[in-house]
Motif scaffolding. Sequence first.
Motif, PDB file in Angstrom:
ATOM      1  N   ILE A 142       0.840  -1.206   0.000  1.00 14.90           N
ATOM      2  CA  ILE A 142       0.000   0.000   0.000  1.00 14.90           C
ATOM      3  C   ILE A 142       0.874   1.255   0.000  1.00 14.90           C
ATOM      4  O   ILE A 142       0.594   2.228  -0.701  1.00 14.90           O
ATOM      5  CB  ILE A 142      -0.963  -0.022   1.205  1.00 14.90           C
ATOM      6  CG1 ILE A 142      -2.036  -1.097   0.984  1.00 14.90           C
ATOM      7  CG2 ILE A 142      -1.619   1.345   1.418  1.00 14.90           C
ATOM      8  CD1 ILE A 142      -2.881  -1.382   2.206  1.00 14.90           C
ATOM      9  N   VAL A 143       1.948   1.214   0.782  1.00 15.87           N
ATOM     10  CA  VAL A 143       2.894   2.334   0.781  1.00 15.87           C
ATOM     11  C   VAL A 143       3.495   2.508  -0.611  1.00 15.87           C
ATOM     12  O   VAL A 143       3.617   3.633  -1.122  1.00 15.87           O
ATOM     13  CB  VAL A 143       4.005   2.115   1.830  1.00 15.87           C
ATOM     14  CG1 VAL A 143       5.113   3.146   1.678  1.00 15.87           C
ATOM     15  CG2 VAL A 143       3.427   2.168   3.239  1.00 15.87           C
ATOM     16  N   LEU A 144       3.853   1.387  -1.241  1.00 20.62           N
ATOM     17  CA  LEU A 144       4.402   1.437  -2.607  1.00 20.62           C
ATOM     18  C   LEU A 144       3.371   2.008  -3.574  1.00 20.62           C
ATOM     19  O   LEU A 144       3.710   2.827  -4.440  1.00 20.62           O
ATOM     20  CB  LEU A 144       4.817   0.028  -3.048  1.00 20.62           C
ATOM     21  CG  LEU A 144       5.477  -0.107  -4.416  1.00 20.62           C
ATOM     22  CD1 LEU A 144       6.863   0.518  -4.398  1.00 20.62           C
ATOM     23  CD2 LEU A 144       5.560  -1.566  -4.834  1.00 20.62           C
ATOM     24  N   ALA A 145       2.127   1.598  -3.430  1.00 20.15           N
ATOM     25  CA  ALA A 145       1.063   2.069  -4.326  1.00 20.15           C
ATOM     26  C   ALA A 145       0.863   3.572  -4.215  1.00 20.15           C
ATOM     27  O   ALA A 145       0.489   4.230  -5.195  1.00 20.15           O
ATOM     28  CB  ALA A 145      -0.237   1.332  -4.011  1.00 20.15           C
ATOM     29  N   ASP A 146       1.116   4.119  -3.046  1.00 15.74           N
ATOM     30  CA  ASP A 146       0.990   5.571  -2.857  1.00 15.74           C
ATOM     31  C   ASP A 146       2.065   6.339  -3.629  1.00 15.74           C
ATOM     32  O   ASP A 146       1.920   7.540  -3.873  1.00 15.74           O
ATOM     33  CB  ASP A 146       1.083   5.928  -1.371  1.00 15.74           C
ATOM     34  CG  ASP A 146      -0.166   5.529  -0.591  1.00 15.74           C
ATOM     35  OD1 ASP A 146      -1.221   5.318  -1.232  1.00 15.74           O
ATOM     36  OD2 ASP A 146      -0.082   5.419   0.643  1.00 15.74           O
ATOM     37  N   LYS A 147       3.137   5.640  -4.001  1.00 17.80           N
ATOM     38  CA  LYS A 147       4.240   6.272  -4.728  1.00 17.80           C
ATOM     39  C   LYS A 147       4.137   6.044  -6.240  1.00 17.80           C
ATOM     40  O   LYS A 147       4.940   6.563  -7.010  1.00 17.80           O
ATOM     41  CB  LYS A 147       5.582   5.733  -4.215  1.00 17.80           C
ATOM     42  CG  LYS A 147       5.811   5.981  -2.723  1.00 17.80           C
ATOM     43  CD  LYS A 147       7.027   5.219  -2.201  1.00 17.80           C
ATOM     44  CE  LYS A 147       7.144   5.372  -0.689  1.00 17.80           C
ATOM     45  NZ  LYS A 147       8.231   4.564  -0.107  1.00 17.80           N
ATOM     46  N   LEU A 148       3.168   5.211  -6.639  1.00 21.87           N
ATOM     47  CA  LEU A 148       3.010   4.849  -8.048  1.00 21.87           C
ATOM     48  C   LEU A 148       1.549   4.993  -8.455  1.00 21.87           C
ATOM     49  O   LEU A 148       0.664   5.121  -7.610  1.00 21.87           O
ATOM     50  CB  LEU A 148       3.439   3.391  -8.281  1.00 21.87           C
ATOM     51  CG  LEU A 148       4.919   3.058  -8.109  1.00 21.87           C
ATOM     52  CD1 LEU A 148       5.097   1.550  -8.039  1.00 21.87           C
ATOM     53  CD2 LEU A 148       5.722   3.628  -9.271  1.00 21.87           C
ATOM     54  N   HIS A 150      -1.708   3.127 -10.450  1.00 23.12           N
ATOM     55  CA  HIS A 150      -2.287   1.893 -10.990  1.00 23.12           C
ATOM     56  C   HIS A 150      -1.618   0.615 -10.481  1.00 23.12           C
ATOM     57  O   HIS A 150      -1.370  -0.303 -11.256  1.00 23.12           O
ATOM     58  CB  HIS A 150      -2.248   1.904 -12.527  1.00 23.12           C
ATOM     59  CG  HIS A 150      -2.759   3.171 -13.123  1.00 23.12           C
ATOM     60  ND1 HIS A 150      -4.041   3.627 -12.919  1.00 23.12           N
ATOM     61  CD2 HIS A 150      -2.152   4.108 -13.904  1.00 23.12           C
ATOM     62  CE1 HIS A 150      -4.211   4.774 -13.557  1.00 23.12           C
ATOM     63  NE2 HIS A 150      -3.078   5.101 -14.155  1.00 23.12           N
ATOM     64  N   VAL A 151      -1.325   0.529  -9.206  1.00 18.17           N
ATOM     65  CA  VAL A 151      -0.797  -0.711  -8.633  1.00 18.17           C
ATOM     66  C   VAL A 151      -1.971  -1.571  -8.188  1.00 18.17           C
ATOM     67  O   VAL A 151      -2.841  -1.115  -7.445  1.00 18.17           O
ATOM     68  CB  VAL A 151       0.131  -0.433  -7.432  1.00 18.17           C
ATOM     69  CG1 VAL A 151       0.561  -1.737  -6.766  1.00 18.17           C
ATOM     70  CG2 VAL A 151       1.350   0.358  -7.872  1.00 18.17           C
ATOM     71  N   ASP A 152      -2.000  -2.816  -8.665  1.00 17.58           N
ATOM     72  CA  ASP A 152      -2.996  -3.776  -8.193  1.00 17.58           C
ATOM     73  C   ASP A 152      -2.456  -4.367  -6.888  1.00 17.58           C
ATOM     74  O   ASP A 152      -1.618  -5.272  -6.897  1.00 17.58           O
ATOM     75  CB  ASP A 152      -3.203  -4.867  -9.249  1.00 17.58           C
ATOM     76  CG  ASP A 152      -4.312  -5.853  -8.882  1.00 17.58           C
ATOM     77  OD1 ASP A 152      -4.587  -6.012  -7.671  1.00 17.58           O
ATOM     78  OD2 ASP A 152      -4.873  -6.467  -9.801  1.00 17.58           O
ATOM     79  N   VAL A 153      -2.916  -3.808  -5.776  1.00 17.57           N
ATOM     80  CA  VAL A 153      -2.362  -4.178  -4.471  1.00 17.57           C
ATOM     81  C   VAL A 153      -2.558  -5.667  -4.191  1.00 17.57           C
ATOM     82  O   VAL A 153      -1.626  -6.364  -3.783  1.00 17.57           O
ATOM     83  CB  VAL A 153      -2.985  -3.317  -3.346  1.00 17.57           C
ATOM     84  CG1 VAL A 153      -2.575  -3.845  -1.966  1.00 17.57           C
ATOM     85  CG2 VAL A 153      -2.547  -1.864  -3.494  1.00 17.57           C
ATOM     86  N   ASP A 154      -3.771  -6.179  -4.412  1.00 15.43           N
ATOM     87  CA  ASP A 154      -4.037  -7.589  -4.099  1.00 15.43           C
ATOM     88  C   ASP A 154      -3.147  -8.527  -4.907  1.00 15.43           C
ATOM     89  O   ASP A 154      -2.579  -9.482  -4.369  1.00 15.43           O
ATOM     90  CB  ASP A 154      -5.509  -7.932  -4.359  1.00 15.43           C
ATOM     91  CG  ASP A 154      -6.446  -7.306  -3.333  1.00 15.43           C
ATOM     92  OD1 ASP A 154      -5.979  -7.015  -2.206  1.00 15.43           O
ATOM     93  OD2 ASP A 154      -7.628  -7.108  -3.649  1.00 15.43           O
ATOM     94  N   ARG A 155      -3.029  -8.254  -6.198  1.00 13.96           N
ATOM     95  CA  ARG A 155      -2.204  -9.129  -7.043  1.00 13.96           C
ATOM     96  C   ARG A 155      -0.725  -9.026  -6.654  1.00 13.96           C
ATOM     97  O   ARG A 155      -0.012 -10.026  -6.613  1.00 13.96           O
ATOM     98  CB  ARG A 155      -2.391  -8.781  -8.512  1.00 13.96           C
ATOM     99  CG  ARG A 155      -1.659  -9.753  -9.436  1.00 13.96           C
ATOM    100  CD  ARG A 155      -2.058  -9.548 -10.891  1.00 13.96           C
ATOM    101  NE  ARG A 155      -1.408 -10.518 -11.765  1.00 13.96           N
ATOM    102  CZ  ARG A 155      -1.831 -11.758 -11.983  1.00 13.96           C
ATOM    103  NH1 ARG A 155      -2.925 -12.201 -11.384  1.00 13.96           N
ATOM    104  NH2 ARG A 155      -1.178 -12.572 -12.793  1.00 13.96           N
ATOM    105  N   THR A 156      -0.265  -7.818  -6.373  1.00  8.05           N
ATOM    106  CA  THR A 156       1.141  -7.640  -5.988  1.00  8.05           C
ATOM    107  C   THR A 156       1.427  -8.346  -4.669  1.00  8.05           C
ATOM    108  O   THR A 156       2.487  -8.968  -4.504  1.00  8.05           O
ATOM    109  CB  THR A 156       1.483  -6.142  -5.892  1.00  8.05           C
ATOM    110  OG1 THR A 156       1.194  -5.513  -7.150  1.00  8.05           O
ATOM    111  CG2 THR A 156       2.950  -5.926  -5.572  1.00  8.05           C
ATOM    112  N   VAL A 157       0.478  -8.297  -3.731  1.00  3.60           N
ATOM    113  CA  VAL A 157       0.637  -9.030  -2.474  1.00  3.60           C
ATOM    114  C   VAL A 157       0.697 -10.530  -2.745  1.00  3.60           C
ATOM    115  O   VAL A 157       1.549 -11.246  -2.193  1.00  3.60           O
ATOM    116  CB  VAL A 157      -0.504  -8.697  -1.495  1.00  3.60           C
ATOM    117  CG1 VAL A 157      -0.503  -9.657  -0.307  1.00  3.60           C
ATOM    118  CG2 VAL A 157      -0.382  -7.262  -0.995  1.00  3.60           C
ATOM    119  N   ASP A 158      -0.194 -11.031  -3.609  1.00  2.00           N
ATOM    120  CA  ASP A 158      -0.188 -12.467  -3.923  1.00  2.00           C
ATOM    121  C   ASP A 158       1.145 -12.896  -4.523  1.00  2.00           C
ATOM    122  O   ASP A 158       1.707 -13.944  -4.160  1.00  2.00           O
ATOM    123  CB  ASP A 158      -1.321 -12.797  -4.901  1.00  2.00           C
ATOM    124  CG  ASP A 158      -2.696 -12.707  -4.258  1.00  2.00           C
ATOM    125  OD1 ASP A 158      -2.772 -12.661  -3.010  1.00  2.00           O
ATOM    126  OD2 ASP A 158      -3.699 -12.674  -5.004  1.00  2.00           O
TER     127      ASP A 158
END
Length: 199
Positions: A142-148, A150-158
């Motif tokens: 989520i922290v990374l997504a705040d810096k970018l 269109h990050v798919d948080v769920d998929r990136t976590v998986d």
Amino acid sequence: MEDDKIPARRKILAAAGTLFTTTGYASTTIKAIAGEAGVAVQTVYFVFGNKRSVLAALLDTSIAGDDEPIPTLARPWVAEAIAEPDPLSQLRIQVHGARLVLDRAAPVLLAVRAAAGADAEVAQLWATTCEHTETVLRHLTIVLADKLDHVDVDRTVDVGLALLAPETHTLLIDERGWSPEDYERWVVDALAAAAGLEV
């Protein structure tokens, strides 16, 4: 009294780590742990109470790298990753920290998972550990997504859970002969791709 318990605790955890990761949790007795540690059986019971508590303490210290009661999200490497403004640098910091955890803890994590099928208390310990791992990874993502964008948080976590699983770490480093550094670079590249970040 506390000073007297510290050396015994370390000896017991070292012995338990050897036995749990070689002969397995179910096959390891308190008597065997005491014998390996060079302490009395009563000492193991006095310090830990039971075998499940020995396993839980071993898991905690293996993941943390010390006996300090500091949660993972409050560890310096996590704080450094969160504070890093550059997304790729954040990934490199967090993957390095996670790899160091796996270097220490992967054999213990696999021992816990193997024992979970036959012991309800160990199954709960494994479930709690998996939830904790996902919580930490999700927070960092989520922290990374705040810096970018269109990050798919769920998929990136998986993807992160698969890449940073103790099975993956053990397969590539111990069985396939990758260096820890090669493994770490591969995880960074794959996580960056999952997040849509160019390396």
